[in-house]
Motif scaffolding. Structure first.
Motif: not given
Lengths: 116, 113
Positions: A1-29
């Motif tokens: 079975a395939q699945s996806v996790a986004q561990p953060e419900d909320q990300v706050n950043v200031a304008e002009g700063n770098p941003l990262t939104v996280k994602c991990t996954y699980s697949v058989s292929g």
């Protein structure tokens, strides 16, 4: 079975700063990975995808994402955030090893807020 | 270019009434079609998908049904709505390859009173 996790419900950043939104996954292929953005009362819009090749993929509106096979991650990034980037972001995966070939699996979404 | 149309944008229905939401795609043929429900601006719940005319796969047993009477038309229906059917309903299409993204309509916000 395939699945996806986004561990953060909320990300706050200031304008002009770098941003990262996280994602991990699980697949058989091997995975096909996607990022989408959703603004209020609208449908999801496609940002970028990883199919094969370079681990760093570039997409719309200055966004990019890095595929990391060993960490099974596909984090969304942007070097300099804009207030207009504030939205709900979804990671999704399709599994080449999944015989149920019609479907993708979406994460639960991460709300990005960029403050001026 | 391809476009997807979904209507109505908003709908208020009483409990027990029927429902019909329509989605049509233009500019492509034999798309994969999807119905999702989204609660409170969070994750997507896949309700139905279709890989061809008359071919419907149901993901979650519930009060809803779907039909695909034409290649580019996908309809979500209910005979009797429940309060729990409230939500934001999204239709999407994708080409015939897994490496293609899904393209979404702008949704229908359904409120059950």
């Amino acid at each position: 079975a395939q699945s996806v996790a986004q561990p953060e419900d909320q990300v706050n950043v200031a304008e002009g700063n770098p941003l990262t939104v996280k994602c991990t996954y699980s697949v058989s292929g091997n995975p096909y990975l996607f990022w989408y953005v959703q603004y209020p009362n609208r449908g999801l819009q496609f940002l970028l995808k990883y199919i094969t090749g370079d681990n760093l993929v570039k997409g719309s509106y200055g966004f990019e994402a890095e595929f990391n096979k060993s960490q099974t991650s596909f984090h969304l990034k942007k070097p300099s955030a804009l207030v207009s980037d504030s939205a709900l972001y979804f990671c999704a995966v399709s599994d080449l090893g999944n015989t149920n070939a019609g479907k993708s699996t979406f994460g639960d979404g991460t709300t990005l807020t960029v403050k001026p | 270019s391809q476009t997807i149309h979904q209507w109505p944008a908003t709908l208020v229905q009483p409990v027990g009434s029927p429902l019909s939401l329509e989605c049509t795609v233009e500019g492509t043929s034999n798309p994969n079609l999807y119905w999702y429900r989204q609660a409170a601006g969070r994750g997507l719940q896949l309700l139905f998908y279709s890989v061809g005319i008359g071919q419907i796969s149901s993901e979650v047993p519930q009060n809803l049904s779907a039909s695909r009477p034409q290649d580019r038309q996908f309809i979500l229906s209910s005979k009797k709505l429940l309060l729990s059917d409230s939500g934001f309903y999204l239709c999407a299409w994708r080409g015939d390859s897994l490496n293609q993204p899904q393209h979404f309509g702008d949704g229908t916000r359904l409120s059950i009173l």
